[in-house]
Design an enzyme around this catalytic site. Structure first.
Site, PDB file in Angstrom:
ATOM      1  N   TYR A 119      -6.918  -3.845  -6.749  1.00  0.00           N
ATOM      2  CA  TYR A 119      -6.477  -3.338  -5.062  1.00  0.00           C
ATOM      3  C   TYR A 119      -5.385  -2.433  -5.736  1.00  0.00           C
ATOM      4  O   TYR A 119      -4.063  -3.107  -5.972  1.00  0.00           O
ATOM      5  CB  TYR A 119      -6.189  -4.485  -4.338  1.00  0.00           C
ATOM      6  N   ASP A 159     -10.463  -1.233  -4.146  1.00  0.00           N
ATOM      7  CA  ASP A 159      -9.860   0.226  -3.495  1.00  0.00           C
ATOM      8  C   ASP A 159      -8.835   0.666  -4.398  1.00  0.00           C
ATOM      9  O   ASP A 159      -7.770   0.102  -4.465  1.00  0.00           O
ATOM     10  CB  ASP A 159      -9.363  -0.748  -2.246  1.00  0.00           C
TER      11      ASP A 159
END
Length: 265
Positions: A119, A159
């Site tokens: 992330y 992400d």
């Protein structure tokens, strides 16, 4: 083997709404990587006995965090950069605090590959965290992947908080100086590709303009004004094993949608 990645924007919210379990029941992933869980083990009541859970939660409550749910047994698991890589960078100089304490990295070893779930820190609207990404996070990540790849091929997903090229967002011209599409962030993804890692979706869908994240503003999702910022990259040696790479826009419950790949061993 079906691998999925999903920024759930709060796992507890997805469980409460039922969208998370609807997704699990529909897709039955062999391995699922989550980002932005915003929870620690025990705070989210996940009833998935067929999966082994691995959590890397942020020290700050209700913030960031990653998790891996796997039906496949791991050979090893860690959630930090190699000591040598970690010691070379000034992580503590970031004005928002040390990103190493934000639950942003997981490394799971499987028989045929390493799986890296990330992330990536958001650069912030005022770009106050862009320097961290450009000078610390992105170089450390490439170094970590190269080190792991000496032993096994890599699958890295998550992400990345950046669209790579103009085809990866609906309005590139108006976002060239905005977080998520600066030249520095785009270069970070280019550096990953130059290091030998393949953008699986773009490999199999070279011309498709599809997105994985939509702003909450101005009915962006309904109008499909989005960004492709969630990815699966693989080592070049895994390319013959790649059977599919998909974006699952129809799954709701987050401002992101799941992405997936299928590997055949």
């Amino acid at each position: 083997m079906k691998l999925f990645s999903w920024n759930v924007n709060g796992l507890r919210a997805g469980l409460k709404k039922g969208t998370f379990m609807d997704f699990i029941q529909a897709e039955q992933p062999d391995i699922l990587c989550l980002q932005e869980t915003k929870a620690k083990p025990g705070q989210a009541e996940v009833d998935l006995p067929e999966y082994t859970e691995y959590w890397n939660s942020a020290e700050r409550a209700g913030y960031s965090g990653t998790a891996i749910f796997s039906k496949v047994a791991t050979d090893s698991y860690s959630q930090s950069f190699h000591d040598e890589i970690q010691s070379k960078s000034a992580w503590q100089d970031d004005p928002y605090g040390n990103p190493l304490n934000e639950g942003r990295l997981q490394i799971a070893e499987f028989p045929n590959f390493y799986l890296v779930n990330v992330y990536v820190p958001n650069s912030k609207p005022d770009l106050s965290r862009l320097q961290l990404r450009e000078q610390v996070w992105d170089p450390a990540l490439v170094s970590q992947l190269k080190l792991l790849e000496q032993s096994k091929p890599i699958v890295i997903c998550g992400d990345f908080n950046a669209a790579h090229t103009e085809i990866d967002l609906a309005r590139p011209k108006t976002n060239t100086h905005n977080a998520g599409f600066t030249k520095e962030e785009r270069q970070g993804i280019t550096n990953l590709i130059n290091a030998g890692f393949i953008d699986t979706f773009r490999q199999l869908h070279p011309e498709e303009q599809r997105y994985t994240w939509w702003s909450h503003w101005a009915h962006s999702r309904e109008n499909n004004v989005g960004w492709r910022i969630d990815y699966f990259f693989i080592s070049n040696s895994l390319l013959p094993k790649l059977k599919s790479a998909e974006i699952h826009e129809n799954f709701l419950g987050s401002d992101h949608c799941p992405v997936s790949i299928e590997l055949e061993f």
